[in-house]
Write an enzyme that holds these catalytic residues in place. Sequence first.
Site, PDB file in Angstrom:
ATOM      1  CG  HIS A 163      -2.083   0.960   1.046  1.00  0.00           C
ATOM      2  ND1 HIS A 163      -1.964   2.313   1.273  1.00  0.00           N
ATOM      3  CD2 HIS A 163      -3.364   0.762   0.645  1.00  0.00           C
ATOM      4  CE1 HIS A 163      -3.123   2.898   1.032  1.00  0.00           C
ATOM      5  NE2 HIS A 163      -3.989   1.984   0.639  1.00  0.00           N
ATOM      6  CG  HIS A 164       1.827   5.082  -2.803  1.00  0.00           C
ATOM      7  ND1 HIS A 164       2.950   5.634  -2.210  1.00  0.00           N
ATOM      8  CD2 HIS A 164       1.942   5.369  -4.125  1.00  0.00           C
ATOM      9  CE1 HIS A 164       3.697   6.215  -3.134  1.00  0.00           C
ATOM     10  NE2 HIS A 164       3.108   6.074  -4.299  1.00  0.00           N
ATOM     11  CB  SER A 165      -0.452   4.466   3.460  1.00  0.00           C
ATOM     12  OG  SER A 165      -0.639   3.087   3.729  1.00  0.00           O
TER      13      SER A 165
END
Length: 520
Positions: A163-165
């Site tokens: 996930h890009h987070s």
Amino acid sequence: MEQQTMEIKIQRDISEATVRKEEEEEEEQPLSPAARVFHAPEFNCYVITVIGIKRKIEPDVVIEGLKQSLIRHPRFSSKLVNKRNKNKQTQSWVRTNVVIDDHVIVPDIQTQNIENANAEAFLESYVSDLTLVPLDISKPLWELHLLDLKTTDAENVAVLKFHHSLGDGMSLMALVLACMRKTSNPEELPTLPYQNRSSSRSSRLTAGSRGDFRCVWLFRVLWSAIMMVLNTVGDALEFTATAMFLKDTETPIKGDFRLSKRKRMCLVYRTVSLDDIKLIKNTMKMTVNDVVLGVTQACLSQYLERIYGEKKKKKIVGEDQESKRNSNDLPKRLRLRSAILVNLRPTTGIQDLADMMAKGSKCRWGNWIGYIVFPFSISLRDDPLEHLRRAKKTIDRKKNSMEAALTFLAGRFVMRLFGVKVTANIINRAVSNTTMSFSNLIGPIEEVSFFGHPITYMASSVYGHPHALTMHLQSYMNKMTIALTVDPTVISDPHRLLDDWEESLRIVKAAVEERGSVHQ
């Protein structure tokens, strides 16, 4: 004596309280503003990387390697926790015990009926299916798929999904590389190209001309500062207009993500010679990034001209079909811009991340990214090198601007005033009004291994943002891999777009070689 004993006890209690506080802070970390935006429904982004392996993958070896490296990183051993306190929702990373088998997937693939051509199609379908399945937030937000699948350029394939987070693209790539070692020396970390930024101007300065040079130098500094202010103001106005109303031309590669929140995406890639790109770079006195932007501009011009030509050709009937068709079918004043993510903090080194996973040391991490809106000049040109010159002129101007930092600070300001939802909507609208995303990362210059498995290529990209086309370039050894993530309902022939990129590189290289032979 009693007083001294009491002082020691107080100091010990303070020390223990400090340790407990540090442990609590380590166990629970609030999400950064950018990470919160990446979890908003309007901008729910993932990073996906396809890695070609030279030999059959041994899952047990990979799992053991992950236990000694990746899961020691706080973000890869923490889960997302949503809390609500006094009508205010907070999001935090909370450390948890990682069950490695929940993150490493080894699908049962019946390979006996899959030939090489079908293997490529199977891999594309497998990765495409992954784009529809969100990661389980009750676990750390990453997966590794190990595919016993032989393709034309790899014996087996691994697919990483984050996930890009968890971090920006450069941080995540550095972390993955920190898990790798040189094939020639399993004890050494990968080596990245060294970029020499030293200027040769000072070496040409003689003692007699120093006084004049100082005046010229001062004038250039002042002029550069003035231009930076003007460029920044212009870019800020353009970004504001883009977030409000300024849209790109509706072209065959521009999608409309307002029609659907979640779409199946398709990832395709092609590997070309990095030596060819370096030949062009050295001859034209440019950077690799200048060259790939110029080739991309030529590629998009060629692809769109053909699509528009085919559409026009279908409307023309009769014997004079070819005479009625113009040599250039591109619309005039075509606006096509790319959103380029820029890392704003000092790059986290591979050695720093390796030390952190091995020794528990700390290093910089997180999403510190801003945006640059890069306009491509779409047109057919008699001189293919003009694409490179125009791309270099544009990116040089963007370098002399604080656009990326300004968009980052503006995002944080809006986040504090209006919250995640409003910020995500603004970013989503601004990105939606551009056509595509573009990024370019440097990779190792020597062959590296992933826990003893030699790698043939790495193809990374991002999905979840409002673009029908994302282009990511990744260098590795003497190769450059172009990865496209596309919405197949908008771009049904992504391999054709890759053909055009490869053909554009060939044309530009031929023009450079011809220019070199003329000047000799």
